[in-house]
Design a protein around this motif. Sequence first.
Motif, PDB file in Angstrom:
ATOM      1  N   PHE A 540       0.743  -1.312   0.047  1.00 20.15           N
ATOM      2  CA  PHE A 540      -0.024  -0.009   0.069  1.00 20.15           C
ATOM      3  C   PHE A 540       0.846   1.317  -0.205  1.00 20.15           C
ATOM      4  CE2 PHE A 540      -2.797  -3.566   1.928  1.00 20.15           C
ATOM      5  CZ  PHE A 540      -3.734  -3.045   1.445  1.00 20.15           C
ATOM      6  N   TYR A 541       0.167   2.292  -0.479  1.00 21.53           N
ATOM      7  CA  TYR A 541       0.727   3.563  -0.212  1.00 21.53           C
ATOM      8  C   TYR A 541      -0.532   4.647  -0.269  1.00 21.53           C
ATOM      9  CZ  TYR A 541      -0.254   4.289  -5.540  1.00 21.53           C
ATOM     10  OH  TYR A 541      -0.904   4.250  -6.632  1.00 21.53           O
ATOM     11  N   PRO A 542      -0.137   5.823   0.252  1.00 19.44           N
ATOM     12  CA  PRO A 542      -1.288   6.855   0.538  1.00 19.44           C
ATOM     13  C   PRO A 542      -1.955   7.041  -0.804  1.00 19.44           C
ATOM     14  CG  PRO A 542       0.557   7.527   1.792  1.00 19.44           C
ATOM     15  CD  PRO A 542       1.090   6.436   0.994  1.00 19.44           C
ATOM     16  N   ASN A 543      -3.468   7.295  -0.522  1.00 18.96           N
ATOM     17  CA  ASN A 543      -4.321   7.550  -1.645  1.00 18.96           C
ATOM     18  C   ASN A 543      -4.229   8.960  -1.980  1.00 18.96           C
ATOM     19  OD1 ASN A 543      -6.408   7.832  -3.619  1.00 18.96           O
ATOM     20  ND2 ASN A 543      -7.858   6.504  -2.433  1.00 18.96           N
ATOM     21  N   PRO A 544      -3.996   9.341  -3.081  1.00 22.88           N
ATOM     22  CA  PRO A 544      -3.896  11.102  -3.449  1.00 22.88           C
ATOM     23  C   PRO A 544      -5.353  11.584  -3.232  1.00 22.88           C
ATOM     24  CG  PRO A 544      -2.818   9.704  -5.201  1.00 22.88           C
ATOM     25  CD  PRO A 544      -3.372   8.705  -4.325  1.00 22.88           C
ATOM     26  N   ALA A 545      -6.529  10.658  -3.320  1.00 22.54           N
ATOM     27  CA  ALA A 545      -7.747  11.117  -3.382  1.00 22.54           C
ATOM     28  C   ALA A 545      -8.236  10.934  -1.843  1.00 22.54           C
ATOM     29  CB  ALA A 545      -8.602  10.469  -4.263  1.00 22.54           C
ATOM     30  N   LEU A 630      -4.999  15.807 -14.547  1.00 25.08           N
ATOM     31  CA  LEU A 630      -5.326  15.321 -13.183  1.00 25.08           C
ATOM     32  C   LEU A 630      -6.785  15.044 -13.385  1.00 25.08           C
ATOM     33  CD1 LEU A 630      -4.194  14.193 -10.423  1.00 25.08           C
ATOM     34  CD2 LEU A 630      -4.391  16.550  -9.705  1.00 25.08           C
ATOM     35  N   GLU A 631      -7.405  13.979 -12.878  1.00 23.41           N
ATOM     36  CA  GLU A 631      -8.801  13.675 -12.802  1.00 23.41           C
ATOM     37  C   GLU A 631      -9.199  13.143 -11.424  1.00 23.41           C
ATOM     38  OE1 GLU A 631     -12.626  11.368 -14.693  1.00 23.41           O
ATOM     39  OE2 GLU A 631     -10.694  11.176 -15.594  1.00 23.41           O
ATOM     40  N   GLU A 632      -9.755  14.014 -10.558  1.00 21.47           N
ATOM     41  CA  GLU A 632     -10.334  13.729  -9.161  1.00 21.47           C
ATOM     42  C   GLU A 632     -11.580  13.783  -8.943  1.00 21.47           C
ATOM     43  OE1 GLU A 632      -7.873  15.585  -6.276  1.00 21.47           O
ATOM     44  OE2 GLU A 632      -5.977  14.525  -6.514  1.00 21.47           O
ATOM     45  N   LEU A 633     -12.338  12.869  -8.285  1.00 16.00           N
ATOM     46  CA  LEU A 633     -13.775  12.995  -7.786  1.00 16.00           C
ATOM     47  C   LEU A 633     -14.756  13.612  -9.260  1.00 16.00           C
ATOM     48  CD1 LEU A 633     -13.235  14.710  -4.523  1.00 16.00           C
ATOM     49  CD2 LEU A 633     -13.584  12.271  -5.168  1.00 16.00           C
ATOM     50  N   GLY A 634     -14.198  12.879 -10.531  1.00 11.84           N
ATOM     51  CA  GLY A 634     -15.129  13.432 -11.597  1.00 11.84           C
ATOM     52  C   GLY A 634     -14.538  14.566 -12.281  1.00 11.84           C
ATOM     53  N   CYS A 635     -13.855  15.389 -11.687  1.00 12.03           N
ATOM     54  CA  CYS A 635     -13.040  16.727 -12.321  1.00 12.03           C
ATOM     55  C   CYS A 635     -11.904  16.640 -13.009  1.00 12.03           C
ATOM     56  CB  CYS A 635     -13.102  18.032 -11.408  1.00 12.03           C
ATOM     57  SG  CYS A 635     -14.778  18.014 -10.420  1.00 12.03           S
TER      58      CYS A 635
END
Length: 827
Positions: A540-545, A630-635
Amino acid sequence: MKMTPPSITTDHFPPAPLMSGAEEDSANPLRWPFQFFVRTVSTGSSMVMTGYPEESVKSVLAKIAWVTGMPLRELRVIYKGKQLQLEKTLMESGIENDSNLNIVGHLRSGLYPAASRPIDYVLSLLAHVFTSNKRSACAALKTVKVLTMRHFSLPGFVELYAASNAPTMLASIYHSSRDADSGQLAASCIINFMSCVSTKNWQGGSIGAVMEFCKQLRKFGHGDRDYLYLSCRNTLGHLLNTIGVSHDSGSVKNRVSLRDVFSFVPELVDSLLVSLDYSKRCGDTILSITRPSPAEVSDLIIFLAPFRNAIILQKQYLGGFVSGDDEKCRVEKDDDQLLEEEVDYLRLVFVRLLSKMDECFHVMAECLAGKQSGGRGFVLNYSWSEYLRILKDLYDTSKVFDGAEEMFWTVLRFHKNMLSALVVGFVKRGGDHRWVLDNKSVTNFECRRHLALILFPAVDEDFDMLHEMLIDRSQVLAESFEYIGRAKPESLRSGLFMEFKNEKATGPGVLREWFVLVCREIFDSRHALFVSCPNDCRRFYPNPASKVHPRHLEYFRFAGRVIALALLERVQVGVVFDRVFFVQLAGIRVILEDIRDADPCLYRSCKQILGMDADFIDSDALGLTFVRELEELGCREVVDLCPDGKNVVLNSQNREHYVDLLIQHYFVTSISEQVANFAQGLADILSSSKLQQFFQCLELEDLDWMLYGSENTISIEDWKAHTVYKGYKESDCQISWFWEIVGRMSAQQRRVLLLFWTSVKYLPVEGFRGLSSPLSICRTAEPSNRLPSSHTCFHRLFLPEYSSISVMEDHFGVITQEHIASSFGLS
């Protein structure tokens, strides 16, 4: 110590008294001048003077008074322990060519007028000892002891004491006294002086006097066979190791000669080599080993350090020679360059000691092999801990000479397991033996794990200080966060007491189970805190989102605390970190090879860009600029990798920079807050100052083994070898049936049985040997229709006396179902 400045001729003095015509006859041999050495208390230096046999002592004093500016009436001449009469000639006083004279006096006009009177008195008393009877001599020595204690702290006393003839006279009385009482009293005076050096904390000016005592006792006596000499040498070593650089540049003796310091090294080396030599064999069996004492090792280390550091500084073209990294004791060299023979001797010392340590490791291996095979041998002996101190000093010395480091590491690499056993066996919290990690190839996993774990604070054994938790199994993550995330770090360092709601079981077994359960929740993808690697779901590694979780940063700090506590309790929790996460925690910059597992697609793309033909890249066929989509949370968002990145076109000259910026944005910038908070959680338990040091002790594989444990299939033979029986014998049919049933189980059933028995879901990498205690199968009086039970804290399995193997197998078939295995464990 003799010093030979330019000779002082009669041109520098007032005219000598007129002589008779006979004296002026050049044919008279009494008119031939000779030289003698005059040592003055006020400066601690010696002068070479010329004189005539028929010249009076007073005439000599007149010359000295002219040079020093001290009043003639305050000066006295001491020769061979006796004060000379002023009216007698040099010939009548017995002075010969190359004689040594000592000039003492009240010196009221010198640097230390207040200290000069007691020094003068001490010298007079010591001179009296040589010519007086036993009773008078003893009385004089007792008075010397009292004067020393009374005036020791007087400014200038120890400096004048060192420059005077007192050390020489006391050493002479000790070794050549006509009666035992005087010799013992002289020894008492010397011991008293050493005691004053230690207890009165008057160390800066004392080193010269202590050095003089060592030199004189060695000259008059039997060297390292004399207890008094050894005591003085030990005090000298203590001063070399502890005193600060003198801030009194005008003191008589505030520094010592590098050559004087090194003069003690050969005897120390020889003594240590003898102590390291093993002896007494009976055939191939080692009966005993001579081991070095801590004092022997300490003395050699202390006396070698100034010389070694002098060589290093000389190589760096620095002026002045300093003992110790923090300038603890200034040591002067005698010549512009270190003598080649002394440098060669230090190289020889390195080779001889390293060779001897090689022999010692071979013997140590033989002893341990004999013990393990049931023969006559040894377990780790505490005296072997001195080997580590010797090796540390050899490590420091290896940096002085070309090729020495490789020689040093080659020997240790050959004895990697023995070195690691010493580190694990003897290095405790607070000790610094991280030097072995300068070359990790000389260590094994157990060694690196030990050096990492001793950075954690010791767990308080006080039951009343434990941090108590009562957790609902259905709310493990939320309730654990409240207990751990909001607690004060110091309360967590005291240890944990864990209990599940509506269950009776408590103790270490339940705590181990909680660690596994809470870590499974923390790293579950449903909570979006961590991302697993595509090709390895354990990693595992930290989730950017992770910011979808409103309190995600608090949870990262909580996660860091849980992992630190699991490491502290040595619990394998079944998760491991990806390299991009590990290197950031270690304070190391992420590079392309680090992302291979975290994002295989990005890794391959970057490798292709770096490997493409330069002309193709420069043609802009890829159409890439220094941006990242970059795509995060649909944006969807376009982010510059550098200032005005959208206008910086990728080409063959900047592609390496592009790849580096892309990696940093993907795996550093995007998760920097998450990593920082996780690291802070670790530091809450470990301490911020030791966090990077902890990770730098380890390889990624080491941390994998510490957090996940062994991935090997459970070995039945290893299991049996680490199981004991209470109430049963190994030959009983119930025990034979048990192992037969375990042998027919699937790998998953064996893991569930191990969990039921010990609450250990993942074995340590060492297998059953790595468990905190052996497993035991205990006879119980429960009827044969009852299922087996366990005390997981003590690794006890309670086995009823079943009537047949089929009955036993049916019962074990029930408890090896994972959904019920944990409900049978007791405290």
